[in-house]
Design a protein around this motif. Structure first.
Motif, PDB file in Angstrom:
ATOM      1  N   ALA A 160       0.824  -1.215   0.000  1.00  0.00           N
ATOM      2  CA  ALA A 160       0.000   0.000   0.000  1.00  0.00           C
ATOM      3  C   ALA A 160       0.855   1.261   0.000  1.00  0.00           C
ATOM      4  O   ALA A 160       0.362   2.343  -0.346  1.00  0.00           O
ATOM      5  N   THR A 161       2.130   1.133   0.358  1.00  0.00           N
ATOM      6  CA  THR A 161       3.036   2.295   0.347  1.00  0.00           C
ATOM      7  C   THR A 161       3.716   2.478  -1.003  1.00  0.00           C
ATOM      8  O   THR A 161       4.401   3.479  -1.212  1.00  0.00           O
ATOM      9  N   TRP A 162       3.536   1.512  -1.930  1.00  0.00           N
ATOM     10  CA  TRP A 162       4.177   1.605  -3.234  1.00  0.00           C
ATOM     11  C   TRP A 162       3.385   2.541  -4.147  1.00  0.00           C
ATOM     12  O   TRP A 162       2.173   2.694  -4.004  1.00  0.00           O
ATOM     13  N   HIS A 163       4.080   3.122  -5.100  1.00  0.00           N
ATOM     14  CA  HIS A 163       3.450   3.985  -6.099  1.00  0.00           C
ATOM     15  C   HIS A 163       3.780   3.454  -7.494  1.00  0.00           C
ATOM     16  O   HIS A 163       4.887   2.946  -7.721  1.00  0.00           O
ATOM     17  N   PRO A 164       2.852   3.537  -8.429  1.00  0.00           N
ATOM     18  CA  PRO A 164       3.111   3.057  -9.793  1.00  0.00           C
ATOM     19  C   PRO A 164       4.382   3.685 -10.370  1.00  0.00           C
ATOM     20  O   PRO A 164       4.573   4.904 -10.307  1.00  0.00           O
ATOM     21  N   GLY A 165       5.245   2.825 -10.895  1.00  0.00           N
ATOM     22  CA  GLY A 165       6.486   3.287 -11.497  1.00  0.00           C
ATOM     23  C   GLY A 165       7.610   3.529 -10.512  1.00  0.00           C
ATOM     24  O   GLY A 165       8.726   3.889 -10.915  1.00  0.00           O
ATOM     25  N   GLN A 166       7.344   3.321  -9.234  1.00  0.00           N
ATOM     26  CA  GLN A 166       8.372   3.548  -8.213  1.00  0.00           C
ATOM     27  C   GLN A 166       9.401   2.422  -8.238  1.00  0.00           C
ATOM     28  O   GLN A 166       9.062   1.251  -8.343  1.00  0.00           O
ATOM     29  N   VAL A 167      10.685   2.782  -8.131  1.00  0.00           N
ATOM     30  CA  VAL A 167      11.759   1.792  -8.051  1.00  0.00           C
ATOM     31  C   VAL A 167      11.987   1.429  -6.589  1.00  0.00           C
ATOM     32  O   VAL A 167      12.211   2.312  -5.748  1.00  0.00           O
ATOM     33  N   ARG A 168      11.892   0.160  -6.288  1.00  0.00           N
ATOM     34  CA  ARG A 168      12.065  -0.327  -4.926  1.00  0.00           C
ATOM     35  C   ARG A 168      13.372  -1.093  -4.796  1.00  0.00           C
ATOM     36  O   ARG A 168      13.802  -1.769  -5.743  1.00  0.00           O
TER      37      ARG A 168
ATOM     38  N   ALA B  74       1.671 -10.675  -5.841  1.00  0.00           N
ATOM     39  CA  ALA B  74       1.375 -11.032  -7.231  1.00  0.00           C
ATOM     40  C   ALA B  74      -0.074 -10.754  -7.600  1.00  0.00           C
ATOM     41  O   ALA B  74      -0.395 -10.560  -8.784  1.00  0.00           O
ATOM     42  N   SER B  75      -0.969 -10.720  -6.623  1.00  0.00           N
ATOM     43  CA  SER B  75      -2.375 -10.441  -6.928  1.00  0.00           C
ATOM     44  C   SER B  75      -2.610  -8.972  -7.261  1.00  0.00           C
ATOM     45  O   SER B  75      -3.665  -8.629  -7.806  1.00  0.00           O
ATOM     46  N   ARG B  76      -1.617  -8.109  -6.963  1.00  0.00           N
ATOM     47  CA  ARG B  76      -1.820  -6.677  -7.132  1.00  0.00           C
ATOM     48  C   ARG B  76      -0.761  -5.989  -7.989  1.00  0.00           C
ATOM     49  O   ARG B  76      -1.043  -4.972  -8.614  1.00  0.00           O
ATOM     50  N   TRP B  77       0.453  -6.538  -7.978  1.00  0.00           N
ATOM     51  CA  TRP B  77       1.572  -5.834  -8.594  1.00  0.00           C
ATOM     52  C   TRP B  77       2.426  -6.756  -9.441  1.00  0.00           C
ATOM     53  O   TRP B  77       2.492  -7.955  -9.200  1.00  0.00           O
ATOM     54  N   ARG B  78       3.092  -6.163 -10.415  1.00  0.00           N
ATOM     55  CA  ARG B  78       4.250  -6.766 -11.070  1.00  0.00           C
ATOM     56  C   ARG B  78       5.493  -6.067 -10.545  1.00  0.00           C
ATOM     57  O   ARG B  78       5.470  -4.860 -10.291  1.00  0.00           O
ATOM     58  N   LEU B  79       6.552  -6.822 -10.372  1.00  0.00           N
ATOM     59  CA  LEU B  79       7.844  -6.244 -10.006  1.00  0.00           C
ATOM     60  C   LEU B  79       8.799  -6.508 -11.168  1.00  0.00           C
ATOM     61  O   LEU B  79       9.118  -7.662 -11.479  1.00  0.00           O
ATOM     62  N   VAL B  80       9.225  -5.426 -11.814  1.00  0.00           N
ATOM     63  CA  VAL B  80       9.979  -5.514 -13.062  1.00  0.00           C
ATOM     64  C   VAL B  80      11.438  -5.110 -12.800  1.00  0.00           C
ATOM     65  O   VAL B  80      11.688  -4.009 -12.292  1.00  0.00           O
ATOM     66  N   PRO B  81      12.398  -5.968 -13.134  1.00  0.00           N
ATOM     67  CA  PRO B  81      13.802  -5.597 -12.932  1.00  0.00           C
ATOM     68  C   PRO B  81      14.152  -4.319 -13.681  1.00  0.00           C
ATOM     69  O   PRO B  81      13.689  -4.093 -14.801  1.00  0.00           O
ATOM     70  N   VAL B  82      14.967  -3.477 -13.058  1.00  0.00           N
ATOM     71  CA  VAL B  82      15.392  -2.235 -13.684  1.00  0.00           C
ATOM     72  C   VAL B  82      16.474  -2.558 -14.723  1.00  0.00           C
ATOM     73  O   VAL B  82      17.489  -3.168 -14.383  1.00  0.00           O
TER      74      VAL B  82
ATOM     75  N   THR C 203      10.985  -2.190 -10.419  1.00  0.00           N
ATOM     76  CA  THR C 203       9.943  -1.180 -10.568  1.00  0.00           C
ATOM     77  C   THR C 203       8.575  -1.780 -10.262  1.00  0.00           C
ATOM     78  O   THR C 203       8.219  -2.842 -10.771  1.00  0.00           O
ATOM     79  N   ALA C 204       7.824  -1.104  -9.393  1.00  0.00           N
ATOM     80  CA  ALA C 204       6.487  -1.549  -9.029  1.00  0.00           C
ATOM     81  C   ALA C 204       5.478  -1.102 -10.095  1.00  0.00           C
ATOM     82  O   ALA C 204       5.336   0.089 -10.348  1.00  0.00           O
ATOM     83  N   VAL C 205       4.802  -2.071 -10.707  1.00  0.00           N
ATOM     84  CA  VAL C 205       3.831  -1.786 -11.772  1.00  0.00           C
ATOM     85  C   VAL C 205       2.496  -2.418 -11.380  1.00  0.00           C
ATOM     86  O   VAL C 205       2.418  -3.638 -11.206  1.00  0.00           O
ATOM     87  N   PRO C 206       1.438  -1.625 -11.224  1.00  0.00           N
ATOM     88  CA  PRO C 206       0.129  -2.209 -10.860  1.00  0.00           C
ATOM     89  C   PRO C 206      -0.346  -3.182 -11.939  1.00  0.00           C
ATOM     90  O   PRO C 206      -0.181  -2.922 -13.146  1.00  0.00           O
ATOM     91  N   ARG C 207      -0.963  -4.257 -11.537  1.00  0.00           N
ATOM     92  CA  ARG C 207      -1.475  -5.217 -12.511  1.00  0.00           C
ATOM     93  C   ARG C 207      -2.789  -4.737 -13.113  1.00  0.00           C
ATOM     94  O   ARG C 207      -3.137  -5.115 -14.223  1.00  0.00           O
TER      95      ARG C 207
END
Length: 440
Positions: free
Chosen positions: A123-131, A406-414, A435-439
């Protein structure tokens, strides 16, 4: 049967940095010299077991003939006499008393907190944010284990202290364990930080224990289970000191390895599009948008295969045992006190057990293929009487967290930021940027 001698010496962490980069190649190469190979661990002679069948003999068939080895002796003065460091009849007593805290019905209760903690994190993640994923999973593991252990107001203060101190204890504790004894006496910054962190944790854990004794209420947490546990033979419970030791064991054993396994799970899913597609499809079908529960874990068949493959590829580097008396192992006569070492990393990457061992392949854990894997070849939680007592908890944590994300987000390697492995005794990623990407 004579024991071949390895062509080289395996230094301790404090002796050489260069060996850290070479040691996995060194231990993997030992299988070319025999099932049991004599090597020097620093100045200490050891017998290195390379054959999975002999590892199974060591851990299961003849487990009662061995105790924890020299590495754990270094931990005992600091972490006390918990399950990870105790031996013999005392260890068997403690294991019987601790085990009910990790039965399936108790783990099912903890899974609610696991799912809630994972949802709160995302819930603290934002679309396009690098974690920095390993930082997220470390923080998450502290929250989950801390809340499972402590549920009172003072318990929440204990969780904050764990968050503050535990990674200093883990990092500096491993350096201390793998270094010559005299190093821990030196006035080094790392030693001072370690001693202060251990002291803070000891103080807050004992405060929580004393507070519970005054109230005497079962709060459904792990600490309550430990404090209410009784020896089946004598009816005696644990002293405050022993409860402290078991809590420290659970903190040390339950945070680092699970946090790393979670990080590598997200990494491997993210860099394999077909694996990601199958995981997401299964999560959607099984959960249907609901929060995952313990009962769901068994139905996430493909995700279980992914987790097994992560545990295969990123295990601890080595574990040790010591012979309690003269014993024959793999046809070799070992003397009393012999130090025996085996490498889960080398076993898990042995091409004789796992074809193309450096390739991430969850399908190798499909029922038909998994049935052909030799006993002793896959030991992410150990085996036999010393198998990790919290293995159900750890596996549930990985599955529930991965399914929640996985039910909410994709995590994409930078792109352009490859992840490298840094080994101490565990496989640490070097800044896993995703990178956090909403599904949806």
């Amino acid at each position: 049967m004579s024991v071949p001698v390895a062509p080289g010496r395996l230094p301790l962490l404090g002796h050489t940095v260069q060996m850290l980069r070479r040691r996995n190649d060194f231990t993997a190469d030992l299988r070319n010299h025999g099932d049991i190979v004599r090597i020097d661990l620093g100045t200490m002679p050891t017998y290195f077991v390379t054959n999975p069948h002999v590892v199974h003999e060591l851990l299961v068939q003849k487990g009662a003939s061995f105790r924890k080895g020299a590495l754990f002796d270094k931990f005992q003065p600091v972490f006390g006499n918990g399950l990870a460091t105790s031996n013999g009849a005392f260890h068997r007593r403690q294991r019987r008393m601790v085990r009910p805290a990790f039965h399936g019905e108790r783990v099912a209760l903890y899974c609610r907190a696991m799912a809630r903690a994972a949802a709160d994190l995302t819930a603290t993640w934002h679309p396009g944010q690098v974690r920095v994923i390993e930082e997220d999973t470390q923080a998450l593991a502290v929250t989950i284990v801390g809340e499972a252990l402590f549920s009172t107001d003072i318990g929440r203060r204990a969780v904050e202290e764990v968050r503050r101190s535990i990674f200093t204890v883990l990092k500096q504790g491993m350096v201390r364990a793998l270094s010559p004894t005299f190093v821990e006496k030196l006035p080094l910054r790392g030693n001072r930080e370690f001693d202060r962190a251990v002291g803070r944790l000891r103080s807050i854990v004992l405060d929580v224990v004393r507070g519970w004794r005054e109230e005497g209420v079962d709060r459904g947490d792990l600490l309550s289970m430990l404090l209410m546990a009784q020896d089946a033979d004598t009816g005696a419970g644990m002293s405050d000191e022993q409860v402290h030791d078991e809590v420290m064991t659970l903190l040390i054993g339950g945070i680092e390895t699970t946090a790393l396994a979670l990080a590598w799970t997200f990494h491997e899913i993210g860099r394999h599009p077909e694996v990601e597609r199958l995981v997401h499809a299964e999560v959607d079908e099984v959960l249907g948008g609901r929060t995952p529960t313990y009962a769901d874990a068994a139905n996430l068949v493909y995700l279980n295969q992914v987790v097994d493959e992560v545990l295969r590829m990123y295990p601890v580097w080595f574990l040790m045992r010591r012979a309690l008396a003269p014993v024959e192992l793999g046809g070799v006569a070992l003397p009393e006190g012999a130090e025996v070492i085996f490498s889960p990393h080398a076993l898990h990457h042995d091409p004789a057990s796992f074809g193309e061992p450096h390739r991430f392949d969850p399908d190798r854990w499909s029922p038909d293929r998994a049935a052909s894997i030799p006993k002793g070849a896959f030991v992410p939680f150990g085996a036999g009487s010393r198998q990790c007592v919290g293995n159900l908890f750890a596996r549930a944590e990985i599955l529930i967290t991965a399914a929640t994300v996985a039910s909410r987000w994709r995590l994409v390697p930078v792109p352009g930021k490859p992840v490298r492995v840094k080994f101490t005794t565990a496989a640490y990623p070097s800044r896993m940027l995703m990178t956090a990407v909403p599904r949806y």
